[in-house]
Design a protein around this motif. Structure first.
Motif, PDB file in Angstrom:
ATOM      1  N   TYR A  35       0.831  -1.204   0.000  1.00  0.00           N
ATOM      2  CA  TYR A  35       0.000   0.000   0.000  1.00  0.00           C
ATOM      3  C   TYR A  35       0.867   1.256   0.000  1.00  0.00           C
ATOM      4  O   TYR A  35       0.529   2.256  -0.640  1.00  0.00           O
ATOM      5  CB  TYR A  35      -0.930   0.020   1.213  1.00  0.00           C
ATOM      6  CG  TYR A  35      -1.800   1.257   1.246  1.00  0.00           C
ATOM      7  CD1 TYR A  35      -2.906   1.362   0.415  1.00  0.00           C
ATOM      8  CD2 TYR A  35      -1.482   2.333   2.077  1.00  0.00           C
ATOM      9  CE1 TYR A  35      -3.691   2.501   0.408  1.00  0.00           C
ATOM     10  CE2 TYR A  35      -2.259   3.476   2.080  1.00  0.00           C
ATOM     11  CZ  TYR A  35      -3.367   3.561   1.253  1.00  0.00           C
ATOM     12  OH  TYR A  35      -4.128   4.695   1.246  1.00  0.00           O
ATOM     13  N   SER A  36       1.988   1.196   0.712  1.00  0.00           N
ATOM     14  CA  SER A  36       2.880   2.352   0.763  1.00  0.00           C
ATOM     15  C   SER A  36       3.391   2.697  -0.637  1.00  0.00           C
ATOM     16  O   SER A  36       3.484   3.868  -1.010  1.00  0.00           O
ATOM     17  CB  SER A  36       4.057   2.067   1.706  1.00  0.00           C
ATOM     18  OG  SER A  36       4.884   3.200   1.829  1.00  0.00           O
ATOM     19  N   LEU A  37       3.700   1.664  -1.433  1.00  0.00           N
ATOM     20  CA  LEU A  37       4.158   1.898  -2.803  1.00  0.00           C
ATOM     21  C   LEU A  37       3.016   2.440  -3.661  1.00  0.00           C
ATOM     22  O   LEU A  37       3.216   3.345  -4.484  1.00  0.00           O
ATOM     23  CB  LEU A  37       4.708   0.603  -3.404  1.00  0.00           C
ATOM     24  CG  LEU A  37       5.271   0.700  -4.828  1.00  0.00           C
ATOM     25  CD1 LEU A  37       6.391   1.737  -4.907  1.00  0.00           C
ATOM     26  CD2 LEU A  37       5.771  -0.663  -5.304  1.00  0.00           C
ATOM     27  N   TYR A  38       1.808   1.898  -3.459  1.00  0.00           N
ATOM     28  CA  TYR A  38       0.629   2.405  -4.171  1.00  0.00           C
ATOM     29  C   TYR A  38       0.422   3.885  -3.852  1.00  0.00           C
ATOM     30  O   TYR A  38       0.137   4.701  -4.732  1.00  0.00           O
ATOM     31  CB  TYR A  38      -0.602   1.587  -3.759  1.00  0.00           C
ATOM     32  CG  TYR A  38      -1.915   2.219  -4.118  1.00  0.00           C
ATOM     33  CD1 TYR A  38      -2.396   2.223  -5.419  1.00  0.00           C
ATOM     34  CD2 TYR A  38      -2.692   2.842  -3.142  1.00  0.00           C
ATOM     35  CE1 TYR A  38      -3.607   2.816  -5.747  1.00  0.00           C
ATOM     36  CE2 TYR A  38      -3.897   3.432  -3.455  1.00  0.00           C
ATOM     37  CZ  TYR A  38      -4.357   3.412  -4.755  1.00  0.00           C
ATOM     38  OH  TYR A  38      -5.554   4.000  -5.073  1.00  0.00           O
ATOM     39  N   GLU A  39       0.609   4.227  -2.572  1.00  0.00           N
ATOM     40  CA  GLU A  39       0.452   5.609  -2.130  1.00  0.00           C
ATOM     41  C   GLU A  39       1.544   6.495  -2.742  1.00  0.00           C
ATOM     42  O   GLU A  39       1.297   7.650  -3.088  1.00  0.00           O
ATOM     43  CB  GLU A  39       0.530   5.655  -0.608  1.00  0.00           C
ATOM     44  CG  GLU A  39      -0.014   6.914   0.019  1.00  0.00           C
ATOM     45  CD  GLU A  39      -0.122   6.777   1.532  1.00  0.00           C
ATOM     46  OE1 GLU A  39      -1.243   6.773   2.047  1.00  0.00           O
ATOM     47  OE2 GLU A  39       0.930   6.675   2.202  1.00  0.00           O
ATOM     48  N   LEU A  40       2.755   5.932  -2.889  1.00  0.00           N
ATOM     49  CA  LEU A  40       3.852   6.687  -3.509  1.00  0.00           C
ATOM     50  C   LEU A  40       3.509   7.040  -4.955  1.00  0.00           C
ATOM     51  O   LEU A  40       3.840   8.131  -5.428  1.00  0.00           O
ATOM     52  CB  LEU A  40       5.152   5.878  -3.456  1.00  0.00           C
ATOM     53  CG  LEU A  40       6.411   6.627  -3.903  1.00  0.00           C
ATOM     54  CD1 LEU A  40       6.801   7.694  -2.885  1.00  0.00           C
ATOM     55  CD2 LEU A  40       7.582   5.651  -4.105  1.00  0.00           C
TER      56      LEU A  40
END
Length: 442
Positions: A35-40
C-alpha cells in the motif's frame, strides 16, 4: 489492494521509476508495504510526475551505500534507460551519501518519499504561514544533505525536489542556511502568536471550536463545504488542501461555532513536517471537539486511523473529546458498512446526504452543549439571570412566584466554572421558600 496504474507523458519534465525496499522486518506486513508503494504512485502523480514503472526489492536490511544493493541498482539503471526515465523516486528516506552514490551510478535525479511530500506541500501552500512552514521543513531536511546536492537539484532545469527555497539558496554555505532557518522560525513564532490571540478572542466570546482531522483524501474539505457552504478547494488527490481553513457553522439551536479543516495526515509523514506544521495542527489541540474523518471506502482505513491517532498523540491532542466520522459510506456495500467501528462514539455518513449532515450537526451540538438542566433563580438576582445566557442556550423561561425558571442546554465547560454559585443560590431559595411555607402554616 487496488492495482497501480502508470501514466506516461513524454512532455512531462519528470519521468520516474518508483522504488520500494521491503526488509525482513517489513515483510511481516507485506500488505502495508504494498500500500505504501501504491500511495507513492499517488504522491508522484499529485506532484506532476509521469510514473513509468515500479520496482520492489526484498532484502534482509537496507544497504548503507546503495540502499537497495548494487545488483538492484544495475537493474534499475537498465529499466530507466529502457523506458526513458530521468528520475528515480524511493519510497523510504535516503541519507545524503546514498543519494550521492545513487546519482553517480544512475545519472538521474534521486528523490525520496520525504522530499516528494515536501515538494507537494511547496506547490500547495498559499498562505504566508503555509509558505513559511514549507520552506522551514525543506531547509531542515536539506541542511544535512547539502553536500553534493547541486547537480541533483539543477538537473533537467527544475521539476520535483527543486521548488520552495530554490537552487540559489541551496548553493550557499551552511551558516547562511542555518541563519535562514532561524529567521523562518522567528516569522513562524510571530504568526503563531497572532493565531493564539485569535483563539483567545474566540474563547472569550464563548465560541466553540471544532477541528476536522483525518488521513489525506478522507473527505474533510468536502465535509466542511457541505456543513458550512464554504468556498473551499476540493479535488480527489492527496493534500488537495494544505492551508488551514476556518468557517462558521450554525447548529440546530441557532448557536454558531467555528469549524476548522486541518492538513491531512499520511503514513511516514516527515518529522520535519510534523514539527514545522505544529502551529497549524495545534488547532486540534485548542478545539473543544475533534472530528476524526475516515474514508470508509479505503481498504487501509484501520491503518489510516492508526496514523492519525499517533500524530494526535504526538501533538498531545489524543485526550480531547473526539467523534469518529466514517465518511463516504455511499461507496461501501451494506456488509462493509456493518464492519465499520471505532473506539468511543462514531457516525456513518456521506457528506452528500442532508439527513446525514443534520444528524452530524445534532451530534456535534449534543457533544458540545451537554445536558439540559432547569434552574430557579431569585427574581431579584438579575446577575444570575444574565448568567443563564452565558452558560448555554436558554430553551424556555417561566415565572414561578418570586423566582425565574430557566431551562438551559448547558455548555459543560462554562457551567463547571459557576456551578457552585448556582447551587448555593438554589439552596438559599429552597430554604427561603421552606421558611415562608412554615410561617404560613403557623
Amino acid at each position: 489492494m487496488k492495482a497501480v496504474s502508470h501514466t506516461v507523458e513524454q512532455d512531462v519534465a519528470d519521468r520516474a521509476v518508483l522504488v520500494s525496499l521491503v526488509t525482513q522486518k517489513q515483510k511481516k506486513n507485506e500488505e502495508l508495504a504494498e500500500y505504501s508503494l501504491y500511495e507513492l504512485v499517488q504522491l508522484a502523480e499529485t506532484a506532476g510526475v509521469a510514473v513509468l514503472d515500479t520496482m520492489t526489492q526484498y532484502k534482509e536490511s537496507k544497504d548503507t551505500k546503495w540502499f537497495i544493493g548494487k545488483g538492484k541498482v544495475e537493474e534499475l539503471k537498465a529499466k530507466l534507460e529502457e523506458l526513458g526515465g530521468n528520475t528515480a523516486i524511493f519510497d523510504q528516506e535516503l541519507s545524503g551519501a546514498q543519494v550521492r552514490n545513487l546519482e553517480a551510478a544512475l545519472d538521474v535525479k534521486i528523490i525520496d518519499r520525504t522530499q516528494l511530500i515536501l515538494d507537494i506541500f511547496a506547490q500547495r501552500a498559499k498562505t504566508r504561514e503555509g509558505i513559511i512552514q514549507v520552506e522551514l521543513a525543506q531547509l531542515t531536511y536539506l541542511l544535512p544533505r547539502l553536500s553534493g546536492q547541486g547537480k541533483n537539484l539543477s538537473r533537467l532545469g527544475g521539476g520535483i525536489g527543486t521548488r520552495g527555497p530554490g537552487e540559489s539558496k541551496l548553493e550557499t554555505d551552511r551558516r547562511h542556511i542555518r541563519g535562514r532557518i532561524d529567521e523562518l522560525k522567528a516569522q513562524l513564532a510571530e504568526v503563531t502568536r497572532h493565531r493564539t490571540l485569535h483563539r483567545e478572542r474566540r474563547k472569550k466570546s464563548g465560541v466553540f471550536q471544532v477541528a476536522l482531522v483525518g488521513y489525506t483524501n478522507a473527505g474533510k474539505s468536502t465535509l466542511l463545504k457541505q456543513l458550512t457552504q464554504a468556498d473551499v478547494y476540493i479535488e480527489n488527490q492527496l493534500f488537495a488542501t494544505l492551508d488551514l481553513t476556518s468557517r462558521t457553522m450554525t447548529l440546530p439551536s441557532g448557536k454558531e461555532i467555528v469549524i476548522t479543516d486541518t492538513v491531512g495526515f499520511i503514513q511516514n509523514l516527515p518529522h520535519d513536517l510534523v514539527a514545522a506544521f505544529r502551529a497549524t495542527l495545534e488547532e486540534a489541540n485548542e478545539a473543544d471537539l475533534i472530528l476524526h474523518v475516515v474514508d470508509s471506502s479505503s481498504d487501509m482505513r484501520s491503518e489510516h486511523m492508526r496514523v492519525v491517532a499517533e500524530v494526535l498523540e504526538e501533538l498531545g491532542a489524543h485526550q480531547k473529546e473526539q467523534l469518529t466520522i466514517f465518511n463516504k459510506i455511499d461507496q461501501c456495500s451494506q456488509e462493509e458498512q456493518e464492519l465499520l467501528t471505532a473506539p468511543g462514539e462514531f457516525l456513518k455518513i456521506t457528506a452528500f446526504s442532508e439527513a446525514n449532515l443534520e444528524l452530524l450537526r445534532n451530534t456535534i451540538q449534543d457533544k458540545l452543549m451537554g445536558d439540559t438542566k432547569t434552574f430557579r433563580i431569585p427574581a431579584n438576582r438579575g446577575d444570575h439571570q444574565a448568567l443563564m445566557y452565558r452558560i448555554g442556550d436558554v430553551l424556555e423561561t417561566d415565572v414561578n412566584e418570586d423566582a425565574m425558571v430557566f431551562k438551559v442546554r448547558l455548555n459543560k465547560e462554562d457551567y463547571a466554572k459557576v456551578a457552585y454559585q448556582l447551587t448555593a443560590y438554589e439552596e438559599q431559595l429552597a430554604q427561603h421558600e421552606a421558611g415562608h411555607d412554615e410561617g404560613e402554616n403557623q
